[in-house]
Design a protein around this motif. Structure first.
Motif, PDB file in Angstrom:
ATOM      1  N   GLY A  59       0.824  -1.196   0.000  1.00  0.00           N
ATOM      2  CA  GLY A  59       0.000   0.000   0.000  1.00  0.00           C
ATOM      3  C   GLY A  59       0.857   1.244   0.000  1.00  0.00           C
ATOM      4  N   GLY A  60       0.308   2.358  -0.522  1.00  0.00           N
ATOM      5  CA  GLY A  60       1.090   3.588  -0.557  1.00  0.00           C
ATOM      6  C   GLY A  60       0.427   4.721  -1.310  1.00  0.00           C
ATOM      7  N   GLY A  61      -0.887   4.624  -1.554  1.00  0.00           N
ATOM      8  CA  GLY A  61      -1.625   5.725  -2.147  1.00  0.00           C
ATOM      9  C   GLY A  61      -1.048   6.208  -3.461  1.00  0.00           C
ATOM     10  N   ALA A  62      -0.756   7.512  -3.523  1.00  0.00           N
ATOM     11  CA  ALA A  62      -0.321   8.142  -4.759  1.00  0.00           C
ATOM     12  C   ALA A  62       0.998   7.585  -5.278  1.00  0.00           C
ATOM     13  N   LEU A  63       1.779   6.926  -4.416  1.00  0.00           N
ATOM     14  CA  LEU A  63       3.037   6.336  -4.853  1.00  0.00           C
ATOM     15  C   LEU A  63       2.833   5.081  -5.700  1.00  0.00           C
ATOM     16  N   GLY A  64       1.593   4.618  -5.781  1.00  0.00           N
ATOM     17  CA  GLY A  64       1.314   3.351  -6.453  1.00  0.00           C
ATOM     18  C   GLY A  64       1.648   3.316  -7.923  1.00  0.00           C
ATOM     19  N   SER A  65       1.822   4.475  -8.563  1.00  0.00           N
ATOM     20  CA  SER A  65       2.200   4.442  -9.977  1.00  0.00           C
ATOM     21  C   SER A  65       3.613   3.885 -10.158  1.00  0.00           C
ATOM     22  N   TYR A  66       4.415   3.891  -9.083  1.00  0.00           N
ATOM     23  CA  TYR A  66       5.724   3.220  -9.128  1.00  0.00           C
ATOM     24  C   TYR A  66       5.519   1.728  -9.428  1.00  0.00           C
ATOM     25  N   GLN A  67       4.507   1.122  -8.822  1.00  0.00           N
ATOM     26  CA  GLN A  67       4.209  -0.286  -9.067  1.00  0.00           C
ATOM     27  C   GLN A  67       3.783  -0.503 -10.513  1.00  0.00           C
ATOM     28  N   ALA A  68       2.993   0.428 -11.042  1.00  0.00           N
ATOM     29  CA  ALA A  68       2.551   0.307 -12.430  1.00  0.00           C
ATOM     30  C   ALA A  68       3.737   0.372 -13.389  1.00  0.00           C
ATOM     31  N   GLY A  69       4.687   1.275 -13.117  1.00  0.00           N
ATOM     32  CA  GLY A  69       5.878   1.349 -13.949  1.00  0.00           C
ATOM     33  C   GLY A  69       6.714   0.089 -13.866  1.00  0.00           C
ATOM     34  N   ALA A  70       6.835  -0.463 -12.651  1.00  0.00           N
ATOM     35  CA  ALA A  70       7.583  -1.710 -12.477  1.00  0.00           C
ATOM     36  C   ALA A  70       6.903  -2.844 -13.236  1.00  0.00           C
ATOM     37  N   TYR A  71       5.571  -2.895 -13.167  1.00  0.00           N
ATOM     38  CA  TYR A  71       4.863  -3.949 -13.890  1.00  0.00           C
ATOM     39  C   TYR A  71       5.073  -3.818 -15.399  1.00  0.00           C
TER      40      TYR A  71
END
Length: 426
Positions: A59-71
């Motif tokens: 979890g991490g709110g607005a930081l979650g786009s980091y996960q999208a970039g990693a994916y």
């Protein structure tokens, strides 16, 4: 598993879609509603020899786009997970990935993150110094606080303190009902539940305080389950499911790593994408104190989880040796069969991708939903994953005597130790 990937093949070749590693000042400007796609590719004949891939999203709110970039980088390398486990924003990203065809997942993630971020004029678009970054972040944070995030949450017209006890808006500052329709637009829940990818989402039951996981292996997941996993109080309201109220799973544990490790029965390669670093600098101001406090509270307890896994492995190995020494007449008993199941073990490789902000972050970094910051986080995730994918260190399961191995190849300190040994080029 549908689409491309490594399901059913332990030594498949992969094609790595790599990206140029760019700093914050070189971030692509937003144009025509798109995020820049990789502009170069590196063909590799490397795979991995684990039985399955799991993607664990914190979890991490607005930081979650980091996960999208990693994916995006993982998908470009055909490192497609057979198991997705998420909490809070990690649950939303998991649902979008599992709820779309393989060739549409990255595009859907892009569209979602562009939909929920504010496209406001940048006061300091070049972000050339700490002061301009500080002012930009504060402005964007106040925008999120006052206006919310489009199609995600909005502030209540009547604050909760002025509402009657038990009223719909008495227990949260924001209304997240818009997220329900947004999830229906970006997630095909029939596809999510069809079994191609196992999905596990963490939440906490409000009245009992118990951790709960919604898992497609034994139930159907709907939009309400995704929302419940991300209902962080006092910002967002609890979500009712089957007569019970649930809050964000991050209140108990912000990372579902232990859930995946404890339930995995096969050699598993886990990509763990974290949004809060456990290690950090000593704070020098109250703003830095609050940021460091939040990092510690929500960071993964990876060492604790891996130590527990190793302890269980030692016990299983001991039990296995005892069982092997028993006479044949005992081996036919039901008790022996039960003990034999307990003695089964598997190998785990945990590959960490951890968001480490290089500029001014502050304690508001997880609820600062500006378009510019979202793009920055996305690029950081994609670059860290590309760097990790260029390595060979994690591709083979650890030996039986070790049982589990942890890698953090995107850590700047690790990169310094390996300087000159391997380089990702476009």
């Amino acid at each position: 598993m549908s689409g491309s990937g490594l399901s059913g093949s332990r030594h498949a070749g992969v094609r790595l879609a790599s990206v140029p590693l760019r700093g914050p000042a070189q971030m692509p400007r937003f144009r025509a509603g798109t995020i820049a796609s990789p502009v170069c590719s590196l063909v590799m004949t490397k795979g991995h020899s684990h039985d399955q891939i799991a993607l664990v999203l914190q979890g991490g709110g607005a930081l979650g786009s980091y996960q999208a970039g990693a994916y995006e980088a993982l998908a470009g390398a055909d490192m497609v997970p057979q198991w997705l486990a998420g909490i809070s924003i990690g649950s939303i990203n998991s649902a979008i990935i599992a709820g779309n065809p393989p060739d549409q997942r990255v595009a859907k993630l892009r569209d979602f993150w562009q939909t929920i971020t504010n496209r406001l004029p940048e006061l300091f678009p070049t972000r050339t110094n700490t002061l301009s970054e500080h002012i930009r972040a504060l402005t964007a944070t106040w925008s999120s606080l006052v206006m919310g995030a489009p199609h995600f949450f909005k502030p209540r017209l009547v604050p909760p303190f002025f509402q009657a006890p038990g009223a719909e808006g008495a227990t949260s500052f924001y209304d997240s009902s818009a997220l329900h329709q947004t999830l229906l637009e970006f997630v095909d829940f029939d596809r999510l539940n069809d079994g191609d990818i196992r999905v596990s989402l963490g939440a906490v039951q409000v009245d009992s305080g118990n951790f709960a996981f919604f898992d497609t292996s034994d139930m159907r997941i709907e939009a309400e389950h995704v929302m419940a996993s991300g209902a962080l109080p006092p910002g967002l309201p609890a979500v009712e499911i089957d007569g019970k109220l649930y809050w964000d799973g991050g209140l108990v544990s912000n990372t579902p790593l232990s859930y995946v490790m404890n339930r995995s029965r096969r050699d598993t390669l886990i990509f763990q994408v974290d949004l809060f670093p456990a290690r950090g600098h000593l704070p020098q101001t109250m703003v830095e104190v609050e940021e460091r406090r939040k990092d510690i509270v929500y960071s993964s307890r990876t060492r604790m989880n891996t130590d527990a896994f190793r302890t269980r492995h030692v016990l299983k190995s001991t039990l296995r040796r005892v069982l092997d020494a028993l006479p044949e007449d005992v081996r036919a008993s039901a008790e022996f069969k039960e003990a034999e199941e307990l003695a089964e073990w598997n190998a785990i490789s945990v590959v960490q991708l951890i968001y480490r902000h290089q500029g001014w972050g502050g304690a508001s970094k997880d609820f600062e939903f500006s378009r510019g910051s979202m793009l920055q986080h996305w690029e950081a995730g994609r670059a860290d994953a590309a760097t990790t994918l260029a390595s060979d260190e994690w591709r083979t399961p650890p030996p039986p005597e070790e049982a589990i191995a942890v890698y953090d190849l995107s850590d700047p300190a690790h990169q310094e130790r390996r300087a000159g040994t391997q380089k990702l080029e476009c």
